[in-house]
Design an enzyme around this catalytic site. Structure first.
Site, short mmCIF file in Angstrom:
data_model
loop_
_atom_site.label_atom_id
_atom_site.label_comp_id
_atom_site.label_asym_id
_atom_site.label_seq_id
_atom_site.Cartn_x
_atom_site.Cartn_y
_atom_site.Cartn_z
N LYS A 192 0.80 -2.83 1.08
CA LYS A 192 0.52 -3.81 2.15
C LYS A 192 -0.18 -5.19 1.52
O LYS A 192 -0.21 -5.35 0.46
CB LYS A 192 -0.51 -3.41 3.41
CG LYS A 192 0.12 -1.98 3.65
CD LYS A 192 1.17 -2.12 4.60
CE LYS A 192 2.25 -0.97 5.02
NZ LYS A 192 1.68 -0.03 5.89
C1 PLP Z 1 2.00 1.16 6.73
C2 PLP Z 1 2.00 1.21 8.26
C3 PLP Z 1 1.30 2.18 9.15
C4 PLP Z 1 0.61 3.15 8.50
O1 PLP Z 1 -0.51 2.96 7.47
P1 PLP Z 1 -1.26 3.86 6.85
O2 PLP Z 1 -2.37 2.93 6.24
O3 PLP Z 1 -0.37 4.38 5.62
O4 PLP Z 1 -1.53 5.11 7.58
C5 PLP Z 1 1.41 1.97 10.50
N1 PLP Z 1 2.35 1.09 11.00
C6 PLP Z 1 3.04 0.23 10.37
C7 PLP Z 1 3.75 -0.82 11.04
C8 PLP Z 1 2.98 0.47 9.02
O5 PLP Z 1 3.76 -0.37 8.16
#
Ligand code: PLP
Length: 390
Positions: A192
């Protein structure tokens, strides 16, 4: 292979990041402590939100957000089928039922018109959603004004799943400010925008929801006399007043996040620069390019193209396989959630959300991360061009 593979996303860790984590590792406090609190304040400060509750993942933050909004058995949660499964699963964790709203074929986010017509039907059938999870796919903000207006008309709550959109803006408001929603969730997974290894946060302006998310983040156990139903027995005293979880972030993760946050705008600028450069270099190819809304600033988490399959002789799958063979880490965000085997057991079937399903047959995320060089990007473009003419 002549060159090192190019991943679709990659974190960027500096010596400062490492030093910040190391300082916490050498301190007295490893688990949730003062640095988590500082991180919560820094993120909510950046986003102009009242409260931040940091967690061990965005998935946990989505769960806490649903619980704070009192989603439970008999309730409905709606979201987009083009998202990571966690945006929908959080509803199931609470015992609620999940349904989807088809995407807008221009920006691949939940379509406000489709939402409105589904709400009209749901109202007649007496099954309006309690919560709508708006996902900012690729970091491009949803049409939050339209979704917010519908929430006032139909009385549902809005969670923004802004896992892709840390550092994005809507009409000069940072995503997370809560201007158009009730709770916003960010992810700090390494692919991210900024990372804490694993981690997430829920932002809100409502003190009661923030308090409830804090309580449930740590077993439903409190040491705050104001939250107890009797006076403390003594200085050791704590009470479990609800059934919570262990969703805490560690202080060394928060230290990494705080250090990364200083470079957030830099990361987003470089992502935007690379995205614009892709759009220039790919303009003549038989692919549909992402559209950027001038009213918003995208965090450019993903650069998603759609293959114009009627213009080429090669299949979507063959283009993917060729690029992967060439060491280009293309990816597909996402397989429509309602077509996953687990969701099919709830009665969903192919054909339910045609725009999402069509998108899935054409979409491809090209590598994009702040440390990507122009040369690496040129390699992606050349390889794609070749793969399309196989
Ligand atoms: C990455 C992601 C999540 C989950 O994030 P985590 O921190 O890995 O639990 C939820 N929603 C979206 C759209 C994502 O891209």
């Amino acid at each position: 292979m002549k060159f090192a593979p190019i991943p679709y996303g990659r974190q960027e860790i500096t010596a400062d990041d490492i030093e910040a984590v190391q300082a916490v590792l050498q301190s007295d406090f490893l688990t949730q402590g003062p640095v988590v609190e500082a991180f919560e304040q820094a993120i909510s400060g950046y986003c102009r939100a009242g409260y931040g509750v940091a967690t061990n993942s965005a998935t946990s933050a989505l769960h806490l957000a649903c619980l704070a909004l009192e989603l439970g058995p008999g309730d409905w949660l709606w979201t987009s089928p083009i998202t990571f499964v966690a945006s929908a699963n959080c509803g199931l964790y609470c015992g609620a039922k999940v349904d989807f709203v088809d995407i807008n074929p221009q920006n691949y986010n939940l379509c406000p018109q489709a939402l409105e017509s589904k709400l009209k039907d749901a109202k007649q059938q007496g099954r309006l959603p309690k919560v709508v999870v708006a996902v900012h796919l690729a970091g491009h903000p949803c049409d939050m004004r339209a979704i917010h207006a519908l929430s006032e008309q139909y009385g549902f709550r809005i969670i923004e799943d802004a896992s892709h959109a840390v550092g994005a803006y809507v009409l000069n408001e940072p995503v997370g400010s809560g201007r158009f929603s009730d709770i916003t969730v960010f992810s700090f997974h390494p692919v991210k925008i900024i990372t804490t290894g694993e981690g997430g946060i829920a932002l809100t302006n409502n003190p009661d929801w923030a308090r409830r998310m804090r309580l449930l983040r740590s077993h439903g156990v409190t040491r705050d006399p104001d939250c107890m139903d009797q006076a403390p027995d003594g200085p050791w005293y704590y009470q479990q007043v609800d059934l919570g979880f262990n969703y805490r972030m560690t202080d060394f993760q928060a230290a990494l996040g705080l250090s990364q946050l200083q470079r957030l705008d830099e990361f987003v600028s470089r992502r935007q620069e690379l995205a614009k450069r892709y759009s220039r270099l790919l303009a003549h190819l038989p692919v549909t390019l992402p559209q950027f809304n001038p009213e918003t600033r995208s965090a450019c988490h993903l650069y998603i193209i759609r293959l114009q399959l009627d213009q080429i002789l090669v299949s979507h799958r063959a283009v993917f396989e060729e690029l992967r063979t060439q060491g280009i880490g293309v990816n597909l965000h996402y397989i429509p959630v309602h077509t996953q085997p687990y969701y099919r057991t709830m009665g969903f079937a192919p054909g339910d959300f045609p725009q999402a399903e069509k998108y899935y047959t054409e979409a491809m995320s090209l590598p994009l991360f702040p440390g990507m060089s122009d040369q690496q990007q040129d390699r992606v473009v050349t390889a794609l061009q070749k793969a399309l003419t196989l």
